[in-house]
Design an enzyme around this catalytic site. Structure first.
Site, PDB file in Angstrom:
ATOM      1  N   GLY A 186     -12.118 -13.493   6.362  1.00 36.38           N
ATOM      2  CA  GLY A 186     -12.553 -12.099   6.262  1.00 36.38           C
ATOM      3  C   GLY A 186     -12.712 -11.645   4.827  1.00 36.38           C
ATOM      4  N   ASP A 235     -13.042  -3.778   0.373  1.00 35.02           N
ATOM      5  CA  ASP A 235     -12.526  -4.992  -0.287  1.00 35.02           C
ATOM      6  C   ASP A 235     -13.508  -5.514  -1.340  1.00 35.02           C
ATOM      7  OD1 ASP A 235     -10.008  -5.309   0.815  1.00 35.02           O
ATOM      8  OD2 ASP A 235     -10.699  -6.545   2.482  1.00 35.02           O
ATOM      9  N   SER A 253       0.806  -1.219   0.000  1.00 34.23           N
ATOM     10  CA  SER A 253       0.000   0.000   0.000  1.00 34.23           C
ATOM     11  C   SER A 253       0.846   1.281   0.000  1.00 34.23           C
ATOM     12  CB  SER A 253      -0.954  -0.001   1.192  1.00 34.23           C
ATOM     13  OG  SER A 253      -1.862  -1.069   1.051  1.00 34.23           O
ATOM     14  N   ALA A 261     -13.747 -18.935   3.621  1.00 26.05           N
ATOM     15  CA  ALA A 261     -14.781 -18.258   4.419  1.00 26.05           C
ATOM     16  C   ALA A 261     -14.142 -17.369   5.484  1.00 26.05           C
ATOM     17  CB  ALA A 261     -15.710 -19.299   5.049  1.00 26.05           C
ATOM     18  N   GLN A 307      -9.331  -1.540  -4.227  1.00 29.94           N
ATOM     19  CA  GLN A 307      -9.863  -1.318  -2.871  1.00 29.94           C
ATOM     20  C   GLN A 307      -9.226  -0.080  -2.245  1.00 29.94           C
ATOM     21  OE1 GLN A 307      -8.128  -1.627   0.254  1.00 29.94           O
ATOM     22  NE2 GLN A 307      -6.220  -2.100  -0.805  1.00 29.94           N
ATOM     23  N   LEU A 327      -7.836 -14.306  -4.992  1.00 32.43           N
ATOM     24  CA  LEU A 327      -7.492 -13.124  -4.188  1.00 32.43           C
ATOM     25  C   LEU A 327      -5.998 -13.049  -3.926  1.00 32.43           C
ATOM     26  CD1 LEU A 327     -10.468 -12.789  -4.040  1.00 32.43           C
ATOM     27  CD2 LEU A 327     -10.344 -12.566  -1.569  1.00 32.43           C
ATOM     28  N   LYS A 375      -8.437  -5.681  11.514  1.00 30.49           N
ATOM     29  CA  LYS A 375      -9.608  -5.343  10.700  1.00 30.49           C
ATOM     30  C   LYS A 375     -10.939  -5.493  11.443  1.00 30.49           C
ATOM     31  CE  LYS A 375      -8.814  -6.076   5.917  1.00 30.49           C
ATOM     32  NZ  LYS A 375      -8.795  -6.953   4.746  1.00 30.49           N
ATOM     33  N   ARG A 401     -12.546 -25.149   4.470  1.00 28.02           N
ATOM     34  CA  ARG A 401     -11.977 -26.265   5.240  1.00 28.02           C
ATOM     35  C   ARG A 401     -12.719 -26.416   6.572  1.00 28.02           C
ATOM     36  NH1 ARG A 401      -5.916 -25.629   7.349  1.00 28.02           N
ATOM     37  NH2 ARG A 401      -6.915 -23.742   8.188  1.00 28.02           N
TER      38      ARG A 401
END
Ligand code: NAP
Length: 283
Positions: free
Chosen positions: A142, A113, A27, A140, A258, A228, A76, A164
């Site tokens: 964040g 995001d 970033s 599954a 994002q 991702l 987060k 998983r």
């Protein structure tokens, strides 16, 4: 303004990213590039912050001239409890990645995001249709929650999810509703049958981690496949999907897109995500 409200010194605006670790973050390179490109007097600083210091840091930053920050692992979720205002999408996702320090001293938390995820697909697969068929999300965590929220928002009619740890995908179904169908991790390959959009939202495939191993026999060559993970840009999963004739979109564009809403809020200019931006971030 009372004494305990942060003063807003009229100097160069500061923004940055907090996380632990933070040295790997791209970033600062991205925002630094945009600041230079648009001739904006501002700085974007990476800041390692331990969880036990988070509240104190959030109180201090506005007083130091920060107009906002990005937030990454492990903060987060925790920032939601410290913010004064939380957008609906951040609340739904249960995490924020962008904070705005308002002139009245209030902290506003958002999650961009999902926006970045969709903007990346729209830019790199312009004919992608969210309602062309079921979407299949692997993972599954964040980031997956943001992906699920944005796919549902975009008009996906059936969203299949596997993880998983099955309970996490069941939790997402409980929160996001009837359009979700949970598949067992062992059945991940079956989930791909007829899917029009397929997403790896796990961290598998990252440099130094095992590849994502999902049988792709049922994957249609018409599907759009995205990951991702962006280190490497072409993950083993994307390479396998590409070898089957699928269109693939890497995860770097999500990272770039994002970041754009935060930059605009902090520095007053909507930055463009283009080839040069990609190149600079990859250097
Ligand atoms: P997270 O909350 O820690 O979730 C990690 C996910 O990966 C979970 O679904 C987890 O499954 C799964 N996983 C990890 N190791 C696994 C293994 N050995 N076998 C099977 N599943 C495994 O992380 P996150 O924030 O969601 O991030 C996920 C990935 O997305 C990371 O690589 C991150 O860098 C990337 N990301 C990219 C962007 C972008 O802009 N491109 C944005 C955000 C995140 P369990 O629940 O079973 O542990």
């Amino acid at each position: 303004m009372t004494d305990d409200q942060p003063s807003r010194p009229a100097h160069v605006p500061l923004a940055g990213v907090i996380g632990m670790p933070i040295a790997h973050s791209r970033s600062p390179r991205l925002h630094g590039h945009w600041l230079r490109r648009y001739g904006i007097a501002g700085h974007y600083i990476p800041m390692p912050v331990m969880p036990e210091h988070l509240a104190e840091v959030l109180r201090a930053l506005p007083r130091l001239g920060f107009v906002g920050i990005n937030v990454t692992i492990p903060h987060k979720e925790a920032v939601l409890t410290l913010a004064d205002a939380v957008t609906d999408r951040a609340a739904l996702i249960g995490a924020a990645n962008t904070l705005i320090f308002r002139p009245d001293g209030k902290i506003h938390a958002d999650n961009t995001d999902g926006y970045g995820f969709i903007a990346n697909l729209r830019q790199n697969a312009p004919d992608w249709q969210p309602d062309a068929g079921p979407a299949a999300v692997i993972g599954a965590g964040g980031a997956a929650r943001a992906v699920v929220a944005s796919l549902l928002d975009s008009g996906v009619r059936e969203l299949r999810i596997t993880n998983r740890t099955r309970i996490r995908s069941e939790q997402i179904k409980a929160e996001f509703g009837a359009r979700l169908v949970v598949y067992d991790w062992a059945q991940a390959g079956n989930m791909l049958e007829g899917a029009a959009t397929v997403v790896n939202a796990t961290s598998l495939g990252m440099e130094g981690k095992q590849p994502l191993r999902v049988p792709l026999d049922a994957l249609s060559p018409d599907a759009l496949v995205t990951d991702l993970v962006y280190t490497p840009l072409m993950t083993p999963f994307l390479l396998d999907a590409q070898a089957r004739g699928c269109r693939v979109v890497d995860g770097l564009g999500m990272l770039l897109h994002q970041a754009a809403p935060g930059f605009e809020r902090w520095f007053g200019r909507r930055p463009e995500v283009d080839e040069e931006t990609r190149r600079i971030v990859l250097e």
